[in-house]
Design a protein around this motif. Structure first.
Motif, PDB file in Angstrom:
ATOM      1  N   ASN A 186      25.230 -51.625 124.291  1.00  0.00           N
ATOM      2  CA  ASN A 186      26.272 -52.465 123.391  1.00  0.00           C
ATOM      3  C   ASN A 186      27.307 -52.971 124.389  1.00  0.00           C
ATOM      4  O   ASN A 186      28.328 -53.483 123.903  1.00  0.00           O
ATOM      5  CB  ASN A 186      26.491 -51.640 122.422  1.00  0.00           C
ATOM      6  CG  ASN A 186      27.483 -50.478 122.750  1.00  0.00           C
ATOM      7  OD1 ASN A 186      27.559 -50.211 124.116  1.00  0.00           O
ATOM      8  ND2 ASN A 186      28.245 -49.803 121.723  1.00  0.00           N
ATOM      9  N   THR A 187      27.108 -52.951 125.766  1.00  0.00           N
ATOM     10  CA  THR A 187      28.466 -53.674 126.753  1.00  0.00           C
ATOM     11  C   THR A 187      27.788 -54.985 127.198  1.00  0.00           C
ATOM     12  O   THR A 187      28.499 -55.547 128.196  1.00  0.00           O
ATOM     13  CB  THR A 187      28.580 -52.711 127.794  1.00  0.00           C
ATOM     14  OG1 THR A 187      27.359 -52.460 128.596  1.00  0.00           O
ATOM     15  CG2 THR A 187      29.042 -51.259 127.173  1.00  0.00           C
ATOM     16  N   GLY A 188      26.819 -55.559 126.692  1.00  0.00           N
ATOM     17  CA  GLY A 188      26.289 -56.816 127.024  1.00  0.00           C
ATOM     18  C   GLY A 188      25.157 -56.842 127.997  1.00  0.00           C
ATOM     19  O   GLY A 188      24.659 -58.024 128.379  1.00  0.00           O
ATOM     20  N   ASN A 189      24.470 -55.742 128.198  1.00  0.00           N
ATOM     21  CA  ASN A 189      23.433 -55.617 129.119  1.00  0.00           C
ATOM     22  C   ASN A 189      22.314 -55.227 128.356  1.00  0.00           C
ATOM     23  O   ASN A 189      21.265 -55.025 129.122  1.00  0.00           O
ATOM     24  CB  ASN A 189      23.692 -54.389 130.361  1.00  0.00           C
ATOM     25  CG  ASN A 189      24.959 -54.980 131.157  1.00  0.00           C
ATOM     26  OD1 ASN A 189      25.182 -55.992 131.614  1.00  0.00           O
ATOM     27  ND2 ASN A 189      25.908 -53.922 131.163  1.00  0.00           N
ATOM     28  N   ALA A 190      22.215 -55.218 127.190  1.00  0.00           N
ATOM     29  CA  ALA A 190      20.889 -55.103 126.395  1.00  0.00           C
ATOM     30  C   ALA A 190      19.837 -56.108 126.629  1.00  0.00           C
ATOM     31  O   ALA A 190      19.926 -57.271 127.271  1.00  0.00           O
ATOM     32  CB  ALA A 190      21.112 -54.989 124.801  1.00  0.00           C
ATOM     33  N   PHE A 191      18.591 -55.619 126.262  1.00  0.00           N
ATOM     34  CA  PHE A 191      17.509 -56.685 126.466  1.00  0.00           C
ATOM     35  C   PHE A 191      16.165 -56.289 125.521  1.00  0.00           C
ATOM     36  O   PHE A 191      16.330 -55.144 125.085  1.00  0.00           O
ATOM     37  CB  PHE A 191      17.019 -56.515 128.033  1.00  0.00           C
ATOM     38  CG  PHE A 191      16.323 -55.087 128.484  1.00  0.00           C
ATOM     39  CD1 PHE A 191      15.526 -54.660 128.429  1.00  0.00           C
ATOM     40  CD2 PHE A 191      17.534 -54.468 128.927  1.00  0.00           C
ATOM     41  CE1 PHE A 191      15.302 -53.284 128.795  1.00  0.00           C
ATOM     42  CE2 PHE A 191      17.153 -53.282 129.751  1.00  0.00           C
ATOM     43  CZ  PHE A 191      16.030 -52.527 129.433  1.00  0.00           C
ATOM     44  N   THR A 192      15.534 -57.249 125.225  1.00  0.00           N
ATOM     45  CA  THR A 192      14.376 -57.094 124.351  1.00  0.00           C
ATOM     46  C   THR A 192      13.223 -56.387 124.436  1.00  0.00           C
ATOM     47  O   THR A 192      12.419 -55.774 123.594  1.00  0.00           O
ATOM     48  CB  THR A 192      13.981 -58.499 123.737  1.00  0.00           C
ATOM     49  OG1 THR A 192      13.320 -59.350 124.874  1.00  0.00           O
ATOM     50  CG2 THR A 192      15.280 -59.351 123.167  1.00  0.00           C
ATOM     51  N   ARG A 193      12.984 -56.050 125.701  1.00  0.00           N
ATOM     52  CA  ARG A 193      11.712 -55.581 126.196  1.00  0.00           C
ATOM     53  C   ARG A 193      10.375 -56.258 125.776  1.00  0.00           C
ATOM     54  O   ARG A 193       9.339 -55.655 125.588  1.00  0.00           O
ATOM     55  CB  ARG A 193      11.652 -53.978 125.649  1.00  0.00           C
ATOM     56  CG  ARG A 193      12.627 -53.101 126.308  1.00  0.00           C
ATOM     57  CD  ARG A 193      12.493 -51.741 125.906  1.00  0.00           C
ATOM     58  NE  ARG A 193      11.334 -50.844 126.230  1.00  0.00           N
ATOM     59  CZ  ARG A 193      10.385 -50.712 125.593  1.00  0.00           C
ATOM     60  NH1 ARG A 193      10.319 -50.977 124.193  1.00  0.00           N
ATOM     61  NH2 ARG A 193       9.477 -49.875 126.270  1.00  0.00           N
ATOM     62  N   LEU A 194      10.598 -57.535 125.544  1.00  0.00           N
ATOM     63  CA  LEU A 194       9.559 -58.354 125.298  1.00  0.00           C
ATOM     64  C   LEU A 194       9.049 -57.995 123.713  1.00  0.00           C
ATOM     65  O   LEU A 194       7.740 -58.182 123.518  1.00  0.00           O
ATOM     66  CB  LEU A 194       8.550 -58.561 126.052  1.00  0.00           C
ATOM     67  CG  LEU A 194       9.013 -58.878 127.619  1.00  0.00           C
ATOM     68  CD1 LEU A 194       7.645 -59.079 128.492  1.00  0.00           C
ATOM     69  CD2 LEU A 194       9.431 -60.379 127.344  1.00  0.00           C
ATOM     70  N   GLU A 195       9.924 -57.534 122.610  1.00  0.00           N
ATOM     71  CA  GLU A 195       9.294 -56.890 121.672  1.00  0.00           C
ATOM     72  C   GLU A 195       9.809 -57.717 120.433  1.00  0.00           C
ATOM     73  O   GLU A 195       9.710 -57.353 119.025  1.00  0.00           O
ATOM     74  CB  GLU A 195      10.173 -55.517 121.306  1.00  0.00           C
ATOM     75  CG  GLU A 195       9.563 -54.393 122.149  1.00  0.00           C
ATOM     76  CD  GLU A 195      10.296 -53.234 122.148  1.00  0.00           C
ATOM     77  OE1 GLU A 195       9.504 -52.257 122.138  1.00  0.00           O
ATOM     78  OE2 GLU A 195      11.354 -53.175 121.534  1.00  0.00           O
TER      79      GLU A 195
END
Length: 412
Positions: free
Chosen positions: A94-103
């Motif tokens: 939750n610090t701006g570095n999240a990603f979706t994992r192509l989900e």
């Protein structure tokens, strides 16, 4: 004078109702209500069913408008990701570095085409919340309920006949992408994580499995076009209705697994879960307490933004309103029929945009026939059902395949 008052009093009493008369009137009203209530309820369900069908039609229009804009359908299993790690906890950062994992599901891409432009703007742009959470464009993986868009209920994604609401679900959906008449390997599709990096349609085994077994309008993590549907848009299912879970062990919504044995037991016998005997004989739509199911967060349609089988995929293996049977935990593939709260069937979206109501009794072949699959694990290779076969699941299976050259002659 007294006699006159007595006569007036008797006349006054004669104008009223006796207790017996009141009871008769109440009984008549009760009978009328008993007769009218089912009709009123049926009329309300008819209105809800019509509204549900309109939602399906809206999704179809959205798909066609999306295809007109980008010359492809929205991808099912997509989103910005981290190319150096696939760690689920880091994906929720939750610090701006999240990603979706192509989900992300196909529904995310459809947002601006189903009158959800405001929500699309939130999803497609970075977000800084008052509590200090920082989210990149397209947010974290769709399990994360702290990201506001994923917890948003979208009316177009909900069937009015489905009563599911609230936690432990995030934003629910009642409409799933059709991946065809098989399921191997609908959780990874054509793009896989090899332990160090993503392979975008570069892994030969993944590509063979997808070409062999993912025979529907949508192929996970792959760009699909109408030109790929050579069986005809009017003969191929694009999406279908699903129920969302209510926490009641309904076999159509719960993440039921086949126990020991894994992929082959289900792929070679789609009725495996039913054959285990865990369906309650007194309540045939529900599983017994002995059935191997996962937790409350693992039910049908709990996350509209999530591409996993249980959440937003359907296949045409078992007929509508049959049981779900997964290979493993809630994020794995398996048999996932469409389902609904309507009597007798489900709404289906054809690839040409038409909306159909398909009966539970549609001709669906032998449900114990092996699915089509290729290059499986454990030293075994191809399915007993040959590669490239017409669907082994009758008219229902044929409607799920995009390019198997079945001839659709029966009405549906």
């Amino acid at each position: 004078m007294r006699r006159q008052q007595t006569m007036s009093s008797d006349r006054f009493r004669s104008l009223g109702f006796t207790l017996v008369e009141l009871l008769v009137v109440i009984a008549i009203i009760g009978v009328l209500v008993g007769l009218l209530l089912p009709a009123v309820q049926a009329a309300r369900e008819a209105a809800r069913r019509m509204s549900c069908g309109n939602n399906v039609k809206q999704l179809g229009l959205g798909m066609h408008n999306y295809h007109s804009a980008f010359n492809q359908l929205p991808i099912h299993g997509v989103g910005p990701t981290n190319e150096t790690t696939n760690d689920t906890s880091l994906a929720d950062d939750n610090t701006g570095n999240a990603f979706t994992r192509l989900e992300l599901s196909y529904l995310v891409g459809l947002l601006p085409y189903v009158e959800q432009q405001a929500l699309w703007e939130k999803v497609s742009n970075p977000m800084v919340e008052e509590d200090g959470d920082i989210w990149p464009a397209f947010g974290p993986r769709p399990w994360n309920g702290n990201y506001p868009p994923w917890a948003t209920e979208v009316p177009t994604f909900r069937c009015p006949s489905d009563p599911g609401v609230g936690v432990p679900a995030l934003g629910r959906t009642n409409y799933a992408a059709c991946t065809g008449d098989s399921f191997y390997e609908s959780e990874h599709g054509v793009t896989v994580w090899n332990g160090t990096r993503w392979l975008y349609e570069k892994d030969s085994l993944a590509m063979r499995r997808a070409r062999c077994g993912l025979r529907g309008t949508f192929v996970t993590r792959k760009s699909m076009r109408f030109r790929d549907i050579t069986d005809g848009l009017s003969n191929t299912i694009a999406a279908g209705e699903i129920m969302s879970g209510l926490g009641d062990r309904d076999k159509r919504t719960i993440g039921f697994t086949n126990g020991k044995g894994g992929f082959f037991q289900i792929a070679n016998n789609p009725k495996r879960c039913d054959d285990l005997g865990y369906v309650d004989p007194l309540r045939p739509m529900f599983l017994t307490s002995a059935a191997n199911v996962y937790g409350a967060i693992s039910e049908r349609g709990f996350r509209w933004a999530d591409f996993h089988t249980l959440q937003s995929q359907m296949n045409t293996i078992l007929p509508p309103n049959s049981e779900i049977c997964l290979v493993g935990h809630s994020d794995t593939y398996g048999v996932a029929p469409p389902s609904s709260r309507h009597a007798g069937g489900v709404h289906i979206l054809m690839a040409d945009g038409a909306t159909k109501f398909i009966s539970d009794s549609i001709e669906a072949g032998n449900p114990q026939t092996p699915c089509v699959y290729c290059e499986a694990l454990g030293g075994r290779t191809d399915s007993p059902t040959p590669v490239g076969s017409q669907s082994p699941f009758g008219l229902w299976g044929a409607l799920g395949t995009r390019a198997s050259q079945e001839t659709i002659e029966d009405a549906f």
